[in-house]
Design an enzyme around this catalytic site. Sequence first.
Site, PDB file in Angstrom:
ATOM      1  N   CYS A   1       0.809  -1.228   0.000  1.00 35.84           N
ATOM      2  CA  CYS A   1       0.000   0.000   0.000  1.00 35.84           C
ATOM      3  C   CYS A   1       0.844   1.281   0.000  1.00 35.84           C
ATOM      4  CB  CYS A   1      -0.956   0.003   1.191  1.00 35.84           C
ATOM      5  SG  CYS A   1      -2.280  -1.201   0.996  1.00 35.84           S
TER       6      CYS A   1
ATOM      7  N   HIS B   1      -3.120   7.495   2.889  1.00 35.62           N
ATOM      8  CA  HIS B   1      -3.599   6.213   2.351  1.00 35.62           C
ATOM      9  C   HIS B   1      -4.950   5.865   2.971  1.00 35.62           C
ATOM     10  CE1 HIS B   1      -3.798   2.217   0.913  1.00 35.62           C
ATOM     11  NE2 HIS B   1      -3.600   1.649   2.079  1.00 35.62           N
TER      12      HIS B   1
ATOM     13  N   ASN C   1     -10.182   0.489   0.062  1.00 34.92           N
ATOM     14  CA  ASN C   1      -8.720   0.539  -0.030  1.00 34.92           C
ATOM     15  C   ASN C   1      -8.291   0.040  -1.412  1.00 34.92           C
ATOM     16  OD1 ASN C   1      -5.970   0.196   0.167  1.00 34.92           O
ATOM     17  ND2 ASN C   1      -6.011  -0.906   2.117  1.00 34.92           N
TER      18      ASN C   1
HETATM   19  O1  UT7 Z   1      -3.681  -0.900   3.542  1.00 37.29           O
HETATM   20  C1  UT7 Z   1      -2.745  -1.780   4.055  1.00 37.29           C
HETATM   21  C2  UT7 Z   1      -2.746  -1.791   5.511  1.00 37.29           C
HETATM   22  N1  UT7 Z   1      -3.963  -2.330   6.015  1.00 37.29           N
HETATM   23  C3  UT7 Z   1      -4.600  -1.694   6.986  1.00 37.29           C
HETATM   24  O2  UT7 Z   1      -4.213  -0.627   7.372  1.00 37.29           O
HETATM   25  C4  UT7 Z   1      -5.797  -2.373   7.609  1.00 37.29           C
HETATM   26  C5  UT7 Z   1      -5.655  -2.390   9.105  1.00 37.29           C
HETATM   27  N2  UT7 Z   1      -6.712  -3.080   9.786  1.00 37.29           N
HETATM   28  C6  UT7 Z   1      -8.014  -2.683   9.827  1.00 37.29           C
HETATM   29  O3  UT7 Z   1      -8.384  -1.758   9.149  1.00 37.29           O
HETATM   30  C7  UT7 Z   1      -8.936  -3.361  10.795  1.00 37.29           C
HETATM   31  O4  UT7 Z   1      -8.215  -4.193  11.633  1.00 37.29           O
HETATM   32  C8  UT7 Z   1     -10.071  -4.179  10.125  1.00 37.29           C
HETATM   33  C9  UT7 Z   1     -11.060  -3.258   9.437  1.00 37.29           C
HETATM   34  C10 UT7 Z   1      -9.478  -5.154   9.129  1.00 37.29           C
HETATM   35  C11 UT7 Z   1     -10.834  -4.947  11.190  1.00 37.29           C
HETATM   36  O5  UT7 Z   1     -11.315  -4.069  12.184  1.00 37.29           O
HETATM   37  P1  UT7 Z   1     -11.028  -4.350  13.728  1.00 37.29           P
HETATM   38  O6  UT7 Z   1     -11.716  -3.286  14.470  1.00 37.29           O
HETATM   39  O7  UT7 Z   1      -9.549  -4.495  13.910  1.00 37.29           O
HETATM   40  O8  UT7 Z   1     -11.788  -5.712  13.958  1.00 37.29           O
HETATM   41  P2  UT7 Z   1     -11.227  -7.068  14.579  1.00 37.29           P
HETATM   42  O9  UT7 Z   1     -10.460  -7.826  13.544  1.00 37.29           O
HETATM   43  O10 UT7 Z   1     -10.583  -6.788  15.896  1.00 37.29           O
HETATM   44  O11 UT7 Z   1     -12.581  -7.807  14.859  1.00 37.29           O
HETATM   45  C12 UT7 Z   1     -13.528  -7.349  15.847  1.00 37.29           C
HETATM   46  C13 UT7 Z   1     -14.738  -8.243  15.808  1.00 37.29           C
HETATM   47  C14 UT7 Z   1     -14.391  -9.733  15.840  1.00 37.29           C
HETATM   48  O12 UT7 Z   1     -15.393 -10.389  16.554  1.00 37.29           O
HETATM   49  P3  UT7 Z   1     -15.159 -10.804  18.091  1.00 37.29           P
HETATM   50  O13 UT7 Z   1     -13.971 -11.696  18.091  1.00 37.29           O
HETATM   51  O14 UT7 Z   1     -14.921  -9.492  18.815  1.00 37.29           O
HETATM   52  O15 UT7 Z   1     -16.449 -11.481  18.446  1.00 37.29           O
HETATM   53  C15 UT7 Z   1     -14.447 -10.135  14.386  1.00 37.29           C
HETATM   54  O16 UT7 Z   1     -14.725 -11.499  14.204  1.00 37.29           O
HETATM   55  O17 UT7 Z   1     -15.454  -8.044  14.572  1.00 37.29           O
HETATM   56  C16 UT7 Z   1     -15.581  -9.285  13.864  1.00 37.29           C
HETATM   57  N3  UT7 Z   1     -15.473  -8.992  12.436  1.00 37.29           N
HETATM   58  C17 UT7 Z   1     -16.541  -8.641  11.694  1.00 37.29           C
HETATM   59  N4  UT7 Z   1     -17.829  -8.454  11.983  1.00 37.29           N
HETATM   60  C18 UT7 Z   1     -18.638  -8.073  10.994  1.00 37.29           C
HETATM   61  C19 UT7 Z   1     -14.380  -9.019  11.644  1.00 37.29           C
HETATM   62  N5  UT7 Z   1     -14.699  -8.678  10.387  1.00 37.29           N
HETATM   63  C20 UT7 Z   1     -16.028  -8.449  10.393  1.00 37.29           C
HETATM   64  C21 UT7 Z   1     -16.939  -8.050   9.390  1.00 37.29           C
HETATM   65  N6  UT7 Z   1     -18.238  -7.866   9.751  1.00 37.29           N
HETATM   66  N7  UT7 Z   1     -16.561  -7.824   8.115  1.00 37.29           N
END
Ligand code: UT7
Length: 331
Positions: A116, A256, A286
């Site tokens: 990215c 970004h 993204n």
């Molecule tokens: O561009 C290159 C670099 N990339 C980035 O900068 C991306 C960096 N990461 C992110 O943007 C975020 O980590 C994500 C958007 C990918 C995920 O958001 P998050 O707030 O970090 O969520 P998480 O992975 O900690 O998940 C929180 C909860 C989990 O459930 P539990 O374990 O708390 O019950 C996940 O299973 O949300 C759940 N979850 C979802 N729920 C609904 C994960 N993905 C989804 C989804 N819809 N799509």
Amino acid sequence: MNKITAAITAVGSYVPDFVLSNQVLETLVDTNDEWITTRTGIKERRLLKEEGQGTSFMAIKAAQNLLEKANLDPKDIDLVIMATATPDMPVASTGVYVATQIGATNAFAFDLQAACSSFLYGMSAASAYIASGKYKKVLLIGSDKMSSIIDYTDRATCIIFGDGAGAVLFEPNTEGLGLQDEILKSDGIGREFLKIEAGGSILPASEETVKNKQHFVFQDGKTVFKYAVSGMADVSEKIMERNNLSHDDINWLVAHQANRRIIDATANRMGLDEAKVLINIQKYGNTTSATLPLLLSDFENQLKKGDNIIFAAFGGGFTWGAIYLKWAYTK
Ligand code: UT7
């Protein structure tokens, strides 16, 4: 003679017509509009659906848009840098094909891959070629067909990424406009957290790798998020300090577009008002190498000659950095 700096003198872009909304994603995976919107800021993204077309298709369209807007003869271009993480194919450079297709027959071309941060690193490279005095017109294109490497049954990644392309032209400037300073960083610790496991030289494609879905993007979102927030904010703050820039001196943050919360955290650390932060993540998600030039294209009419812009990016690898650039024209 005044010092030569590299200024952006033209911008172009292209996004495919097909829109993938949060509502449609709700029918594909276990997710919902509210979760995606609050966690990422994304409402919809564009996908390239044309059969047999790849990253070059969008790159060519973005470059042609720039050529037309700038009334530029492609034969005058010296170099085409193609920033991409999703080349048309391995080995044969996508940038070389794009340069030929747009008629840049006097240019040499190559691909630059830094996930990215590809476009940000490309800005640094383009600027160095211009500052050397040897090259007068460098076309930097950021294009990615992320839909070609995304598993649309994996809710952790399919909600984030989209396809698109943007292009900018760098030319020499002797008025002190253009690229002023840069901080570029990388750390191989990131390789485990954001990658495509198979299809490279370590694990070539096989029936097994296809069955195991190892040709799709894997991301440990939480870990990448933590590194991205601190990495992007740190370099943005540092580049301000190093150039004696207060938040009042900065006109725009062009960051970004990976996650709205990462952008907000960076803007907060820089002490910037929301009005100075360019955002289009809600429309495109993204798009990897295309986020920065798509922002420039969408907001080109608001940018004024002399504006101080901080560019910032964070990506797989890890790769990240910030660039301080003075905008060179008013539309
Ligand atoms: O561009 C290159 C670099 N990339 C980035 O900068 C991306 C960096 N990461 C992110 O943007 C975020 O980590 C994500 C958007 C990918 C995920 O958001 P998050 O707030 O970090 O969520 P998480 O992975 O900690 O998940 C929180 C909860 C989990 O459930 P539990 O374990 O708390 O019950 C996940 O299973 O949300 C759940 N979850 C979802 N729920 C609904 C994960 N993905 C989804 C989804 N819809 N799509």
